[in-house]
Design a protein around this motif. Structure first.
Motif, PDB file in Angstrom:
ATOM      1  N   ARG A 118       0.816  -1.210   0.000  1.00  0.00           N
ATOM      2  CA  ARG A 118       0.000   0.000   0.000  1.00  0.00           C
ATOM      3  C   ARG A 118       0.847   1.256   0.000  1.00  0.00           C
ATOM      4  N   ALA A 119       1.883   1.285   0.836  1.00  0.00           N
ATOM      5  CA  ALA A 119       2.719   2.478   0.959  1.00  0.00           C
ATOM      6  C   ALA A 119       3.868   2.425  -0.039  1.00  0.00           C
ATOM      7  N   ILE A 120       4.327   3.597  -0.437  1.00  0.00           N
ATOM      8  CA  ILE A 120       5.438   3.756  -1.379  1.00  0.00           C
ATOM      9  C   ILE A 120       6.627   4.347  -0.628  1.00  0.00           C
ATOM     10  N   ILE A 121       7.809   3.805  -0.836  1.00  0.00           N
ATOM     11  CA  ILE A 121       9.012   4.385  -0.224  1.00  0.00           C
ATOM     12  C   ILE A 121       9.361   5.660  -0.961  1.00  0.00           C
ATOM     13  N   GLY A 122       9.550   6.754  -0.244  1.00  0.00           N
ATOM     14  CA  GLY A 122       9.797   8.039  -0.883  1.00  0.00           C
ATOM     15  C   GLY A 122      10.805   8.893  -0.135  1.00  0.00           C
ATOM     16  N   PRO A 147      11.871  -5.831  -4.330  1.00  0.00           N
ATOM     17  CA  PRO A 147      10.571  -6.061  -3.706  1.00  0.00           C
ATOM     18  C   PRO A 147       9.865  -4.777  -3.288  1.00  0.00           C
ATOM     19  N   ALA A 148      10.439  -3.618  -3.581  1.00  0.00           N
ATOM     20  CA  ALA A 148       9.937  -2.360  -3.045  1.00  0.00           C
ATOM     21  C   ALA A 148       9.268  -1.496  -4.107  1.00  0.00           C
ATOM     22  N   ALA A 149       8.179  -0.846  -3.727  1.00  0.00           N
ATOM     23  CA  ALA A 149       7.570   0.209  -4.531  1.00  0.00           C
ATOM     24  C   ALA A 149       8.192   1.528  -4.085  1.00  0.00           C
ATOM     25  N   VAL A 150       8.743   2.277  -5.039  1.00  0.00           N
ATOM     26  CA  VAL A 150       9.548   3.452  -4.741  1.00  0.00           C
ATOM     27  C   VAL A 150       9.103   4.601  -5.652  1.00  0.00           C
ATOM     28  N   THR A 151       9.203   5.836  -5.173  1.00  0.00           N
ATOM     29  CA  THR A 151       8.940   6.958  -6.060  1.00  0.00           C
ATOM     30  C   THR A 151      10.029   7.029  -7.127  1.00  0.00           C
ATOM     31  N   THR A 152       9.651   7.469  -8.328  1.00  0.00           N
ATOM     32  CA  THR A 152      10.610   7.592  -9.423  1.00  0.00           C
ATOM     33  C   THR A 152      11.676   8.626  -9.068  1.00  0.00           C
ATOM     34  N   PRO A 153      12.813   8.607  -9.775  1.00  0.00           N
ATOM     35  CA  PRO A 153      13.821   9.635  -9.516  1.00  0.00           C
ATOM     36  C   PRO A 153      13.268  11.056  -9.639  1.00  0.00           C
ATOM     37  N   LEU A 154      12.386  11.303 -10.615  1.00  0.00           N
ATOM     38  CA  LEU A 154      11.832  12.649 -10.789  1.00  0.00           C
ATOM     39  C   LEU A 154      10.977  13.049  -9.598  1.00  0.00           C
ATOM     40  N   ARG A 155      10.052  12.192  -9.198  1.00  0.00           N
ATOM     41  CA  ARG A 155       9.218  12.522  -8.040  1.00  0.00           C
ATOM     42  C   ARG A 155      10.073  12.659  -6.785  1.00  0.00           C
ATOM     43  N   THR A 156      11.084  11.807  -6.664  1.00  0.00           N
ATOM     44  CA  THR A 156      11.975  11.885  -5.507  1.00  0.00           C
ATOM     45  C   THR A 156      12.732  13.209  -5.478  1.00  0.00           C
ATOM     46  N   ALA A 157      13.237  13.648  -6.633  1.00  0.00           N
ATOM     47  CA  ALA A 157      13.958  14.922  -6.696  1.00  0.00           C
ATOM     48  C   ALA A 157      13.041  16.087  -6.346  1.00  0.00           C
TER      49      ALA A 157
END
Length: 240
Positions: free
Chosen positions: A111-115, A168-178
């Motif tokens: 459910r949650a995204i690593i950001g 195994p992780a859902a992560v924000t893209t580099p753009l969203r992370t930046a």
């Protein structure tokens, strides 16, 4: 200590029943790089750099106390949370993502995204975050975090194209992370993180695109200071 030898009786690492990412994928116990519906597939930096890294986690097979003793003896190094690596390993994004995914509460897995700082660490490395930064779309029902969970949860607006899967992780893209780092990270961290995220061509996250995304945001706190930071980095890069 082994009798008559003066040597510590720790098992030698080549004999450890360690968990290798490549072996785990072959055995089907870890998901491979599969693109979930609506998510981008982001190249890893460095690409395919984790296949030979040996990963140990608390209880698999060694308890925490033995792993800490191995750290003192220089046999393994602590990566994050319950995850340790063979000494001398150079973990890439897959290993870092796996280490953080292990720490997610069961109620937020899937459910949650690593950001934010945690996503930046996965993408480009650097100092490990103090906590696992988690994002959950405000349109979804939020689960509460237990005290001392080691995680920090933020309700945000998330588009499907702003998330990706690494291991195994859902992560924000580099753009969203930046964009998030420019907006929300402490000043001491934001410039370094945005500089790193936008300096790798494989991540497809140029400063101009970060600025464009920031300019499109409406009624977002710290937008002006984030744009000022990005303009400074654009000028800095132009002078190099």
């Amino acid at each position: 200590m082994t009798e008559g030898t003066g040597e510590e009786a720790y098992p030698q690492l080549p004999q450890l029943r360690v968990v290798s990412l490549s072996r785990a994928r072959q055995a089907g116990s870890m998901p491979s790089k599969v693109k979930p519906a609506g998510r981008r597939v982001v190249p890893l930096v460095p690409p395919d750099g984790d296949s030979s890294v040996d990963v140990l986690q608390v209880g698999r097979p060694f308890p925490a106390g033995e792993l800490r003793a191995m750290v003192l003896d220089g046999l393994v190094v602590h990566l994050f949370g319950a995850t340790y690596l063979r000494a001398g390993s150079r973990p890439g994004p897959h290993v870092r993502a796996r280490a953080l995914a292990t720490e997610l509460p069961a109620s937020l897995r899937g459910r949650a995204i690593i950001g934010r700082q945690s996503a930046a660490w996965i993408h480009v490395g650097g100092p490990a975050p103090a906590k696992v930064n988690l994002l959950i779309d405000h349109r979804r029902r939020t689960a509460s975090l237990r005290p001392f969970s080691g995680c920090q949860l933020h309700e945000v607006h998330l588009n499907n194209d702003e998330t990706t899967s690494i291991g195994p992780a859902a992560v924000t893209t580099p753009l969203r992370t930046a964009v998030d780092m420019a907006l929300y990270a402490p000043d001491a961290e934001s410039a370094a993180a945005v500089r790193l995220l936008t300096s790798h061509p494989a991540l497809d996250c140029p400063l101009g695109l970060v600025k464009e995304r920031l300019e499109s945001l409406v009624r977002v706190p710290r937008k002006r200071s984030a744009l000022k930071l990005v303009d400074y980095l654009i000028d800095e890069r132009a002078r190099c």
